[in-house]
Scaffold this motif. Structure first.
Motif, mmCIF file in Angstrom:
data_model
loop_
_atom_site.group_PDB
_atom_site.id
_atom_site.type_symbol
_atom_site.label_atom_id
_atom_site.label_comp_id
_atom_site.label_asym_id
_atom_site.label_seq_id
_atom_site.Cartn_x
_atom_site.Cartn_y
_atom_site.Cartn_z
ATOM 1 N N ARG A 199 0.854 -1.189 0.000
ATOM 2 C CA ARG A 199 0.000 0.000 0.000
ATOM 3 C C ARG A 199 0.888 1.236 0.000
ATOM 4 N NH1 ARG A 199 -3.891 1.990 5.017
ATOM 5 N NH2 ARG A 199 -4.854 3.765 3.943
ATOM 6 N N VAL A 200 0.604 2.171 -0.899
ATOM 7 C CA VAL A 200 1.375 3.404 -1.009
ATOM 8 C C VAL A 200 0.448 4.570 -0.691
ATOM 9 C CG1 VAL A 200 2.768 4.876 -2.487
ATOM 10 C CG2 VAL A 200 2.844 2.392 -2.773
ATOM 11 N N ARG A 201 0.834 5.352 0.319
ATOM 12 C CA ARG A 201 0.062 6.534 0.698
ATOM 13 C C ARG A 201 0.949 7.772 0.619
ATOM 14 N NH1 ARG A 201 -1.389 5.486 6.513
ATOM 15 N NH2 ARG A 201 0.441 4.119 6.382
ATOM 16 N N ALA A 202 0.388 8.839 0.118
ATOM 17 C CA ALA A 202 1.083 10.124 0.102
ATOM 18 C C ALA A 202 0.628 10.927 1.308
ATOM 19 C CB ALA A 202 0.780 10.888 -1.180
ATOM 20 N N ALA A 203 1.564 11.273 2.174
ATOM 21 C CA ALA A 203 1.227 11.959 3.422
ATOM 22 C C ALA A 203 2.063 13.211 3.567
ATOM 23 C CB ALA A 203 1.459 11.037 4.611
ATOM 24 N N GLY A 204 1.511 14.181 4.271
ATOM 25 C CA GLY A 204 2.222 15.430 4.481
ATOM 26 C C GLY A 204 3.293 15.314 5.550
ATOM 27 N N SER A 205 4.081 16.362 5.690
ATOM 28 C CA SER A 205 5.132 16.402 6.699
ATOM 29 C C SER A 205 4.544 16.202 8.080
ATOM 30 C CB SER A 205 5.860 17.746 6.641
ATOM 31 O OG SER A 205 6.834 17.829 7.638
ATOM 32 N N GLY A 206 5.178 15.349 8.886
ATOM 33 C CA GLY A 206 4.707 15.098 10.236
ATOM 34 C C GLY A 206 3.907 13.826 10.366
ATOM 35 N N THR A 218 -2.240 15.220 3.364
ATOM 36 C CA THR A 218 -2.621 16.362 2.540
ATOM 37 C C THR A 218 -2.945 15.946 1.116
ATOM 38 O OG1 THR A 218 -0.281 16.776 2.076
ATOM 39 C CG2 THR A 218 -1.266 17.979 3.900
ATOM 40 N N TYR A 219 -2.771 14.670 0.794
ATOM 41 C CA TYR A 219 -3.034 14.194 -0.558
ATOM 42 C C TYR A 219 -3.941 12.964 -0.496
ATOM 43 C CZ TYR A 219 1.124 17.013 -1.238
ATOM 44 O OH TYR A 219 2.021 18.031 -1.216
ATOM 45 N N GLY A 220 -4.739 12.733 -1.540
ATOM 46 C CA GLY A 220 -5.652 11.597 -1.566
ATOM 47 C C GLY A 220 -5.039 10.348 -2.152
ATOM 48 N N ASP A 221 -3.780 10.377 -2.529
ATOM 49 C CA ASP A 221 -3.138 9.215 -3.154
ATOM 50 C C ASP A 221 -3.077 8.056 -2.169
ATOM 51 O OD1 ASP A 221 -2.260 11.825 -4.037
ATOM 52 O OD2 ASP A 221 -0.980 10.813 -5.488
ATOM 53 N N ASP A 222 -3.675 6.924 -2.529
ATOM 54 C CA ASP A 222 -3.669 5.731 -1.673
ATOM 55 C C ASP A 222 -3.962 4.544 -2.583
ATOM 56 O OD1 ASP A 222 -3.969 3.729 0.208
ATOM 57 O OD2 ASP A 222 -5.092 4.974 1.606
ATOM 58 N N VAL A 223 -2.891 3.861 -3.005
ATOM 59 C CA VAL A 223 -3.063 2.762 -3.955
ATOM 60 C C VAL A 223 -2.329 1.527 -3.464
ATOM 61 C CG1 VAL A 223 -3.292 4.324 -5.917
ATOM 62 C CG2 VAL A 223 -1.037 3.428 -5.319
ATOM 63 N N THR A 224 -2.722 0.354 -3.994
ATOM 64 C CA THR A 224 -2.047 -0.903 -3.697
ATOM 65 C C THR A 224 -1.281 -1.346 -4.936
ATOM 66 O OG1 THR A 224 -3.732 -1.548 -2.095
ATOM 67 C CG2 THR A 224 -2.340 -3.297 -2.992
ATOM 68 N N VAL A 225 0.017 -1.636 -4.744
ATOM 69 C CA VAL A 225 0.904 -1.979 -5.852
ATOM 70 C C VAL A 225 1.233 -3.472 -5.780
ATOM 71 C CG1 VAL A 225 3.107 -1.494 -6.958
ATOM 72 C CG2 VAL A 225 1.876 0.340 -5.780
#
Length: 313
Positions: free
Chosen positions: A242-249, A259-266
C-alpha cells in the motif's frame, strides 16, 4: 687613467629575489541545536540541552562584534528537529545578520546536522550568542557558536643564480624548509587581501540509501528524513504494498496529517520511482510517501537518494 682589470668573484649561489606568497585562509562559524557539540552549544536556562520544535519563541538578542544586532525583539517559530529546525533557524540568522554570513545547513560526522556560515576571512566579524525566550514554556534558549579557523599558509619563492649563470627558483615554507611549489591557482602575494577562496556553501553530495521490508511492516515517512530526498524507488518483490502520500509530520501508524488523496495498492513485480532533477530550483521531493505491506507474504525494497551538505572535501 689606466689600471689592471680583475675578474669579480661572486658568492655562489647568489639570491636575486625573495618573494612572499600565501594561500589565503578562511573561517567558518557554526551553531548547533544538539546540546554541546564541536559545532556549537545549545542550552535551556543555561544548561546544555538539545532544542527542537519551538513554534513560539521571542528572539531577544544576537551578539555580533560585542553588540546586540536585534534592537527590537521579535516572535518567530522553529520547526521539528534536524533539517526543518535548522532551516528555520538559518532563516532567522540570515534575516538579522548585518554582515551577510550566508547561514546554511551543513552535515559532519562529528555534529550531524548543524548551521554553518559561508567562508569568512580568518579574522574579522565575531559572531556570538543568540538568545530567545520560549513564550509557551518561559524557558531561555541560547545558542553559542564555534569558530573553525584555517590560517593563511605562507611561502617564500627564492630565485637564485649559480656560479655558471644558471637561474633557479625554489620554494620554502614559513619555517624555511624547502617544499614543492604550491598550486599557482591558490596563491596570492602576501600583501593582497582577498575574500576566502573556500566554497560559499558547504559541499553538496547525494547519498544513496536502501531498506528492505517484509510482512505488514511500514517504511518511515520519507518526508521526515533529516535530509533533502531527491528520489525514491519502490520495488515490490512479493505480495502487495500500500502506497500513501502523506504530508510532513505523518507517522507510520496514524498516516496524518494527510494532505493528498493518493492511496493505492501496488502488486508484485512492479517498480515505481519518484525523482526531481536536483537543480537549484527542484532540489527535493515535496511531501512524503509511506509504504506498507498488505499481508504476511509481502516483501519490498525502498531505496532513495539524500541530498546532504557536508564539510568534507
Amino acid at each position: 687613467m689606466s689600471g689592471t682589470g680583475a675578474a669579480l668573484s661572486l658568492d655562489c649561489p647568489q639570491t636575486l629575489s625573495t618573494e612572499c606568497w600565501k594561500v589565503p585562509g578562511y573561517r567558518y562559524v557554526s551553531y548547533d541545536n544538539s546540546a554541546a557539540t564541536p559545532c556549537g552549544v545549545s542550552a535551556i536556562n543555561g544548561t546544555a540541552a538539545g532544542i527542537c520544535e519551538r513554534p513560539n519563541v521571542r528572539v531577544t538578542s544576537w551578539v555580533i562584534n560585542g553588540k546586540n544586532v536585534i534592537a527590537d525583539p521579535f516572535t518567530d517559530g522553529w520547526d521539528l528537529c534536524g533539517v526543518p529546525f535548522l532551516s528555520d533557524l538559518a532563516a532567522t540568522l540570515n534575516t538579522w545578520d548585518p554582515f551577510a554570513g550566508g547561514w546554511t545547513t551543513a552535515f559532519s560526522d562529528a555534529c550531524a546536522y548543524f548551521l554553518r556560515s559561508r567562508a569568512l576571512p580568518p579574522t574579522g566579524t565575531k559572531y556570538g550568542v543568540l538568545t530567545a525566550v520560549d513564550i509557551d514554556t518561559k524557558e531561555t534558549i541560547t545558542f553559542t557558536p564555534v569558530d573553525t579557523v584555517v590560517a593563511d599558509t605562507y611561502y617564500r619563492r627564492i630565485t637564485e643564480v649559480d656560479c655558471d649563470g644558471t637561474t633557479t627558483t625554489r620554494w620554502t615554507n614559513d619555517a624555511g624548509a624547502t617544499v614543492p611549489a604550491p598550486d599557482p591557482a591558490q596563491i596570492v602575494e602576501c600583501t593582497v587581501q582577498v575574500t576566502p577562496g573556500a566554497r560559499v556553501t558547504p559541499t553538496q553530495r547525494v547519498r544513496p540509501r536502501i531498506a528492505r521490508f517484509t510482512g505488514t511492516a511500514s517504511s518511515t515517512n520519507l518526508d521526515r528524513i533529516p535530509a533533502d530526498v531527491q528520489s525514491m524507488t519502490l520495488t515490490v518483490l512479493a505480495g502487495a504494498v500500500r502506497v500513501r502520500a502523506a504530508g510532513s509530520g505523518a507517522t507510520n501508524s496514524s498516516g496524518g496529517p494527510t494532505t493528498y488523496g493518493d492511496d493505492v495498492t501496488v502488486p508484485a513485480g512492479i517498480t515505481l520511482t519518484w525523482a526531481v532533477d536536483g537543480d537549484s530550483n527542484d532540489l527535493a521531493l515535496d511531501g512524503g510517501l509511506i509504504f506498507t505491506g498488505t499481508a504476511a507474504g509481502a516483501d519490498f525494497l525502498v531505496h532513495w537518494t539524500e541530498h546532504i551538505y557536508t564539510d568534507a572535501d
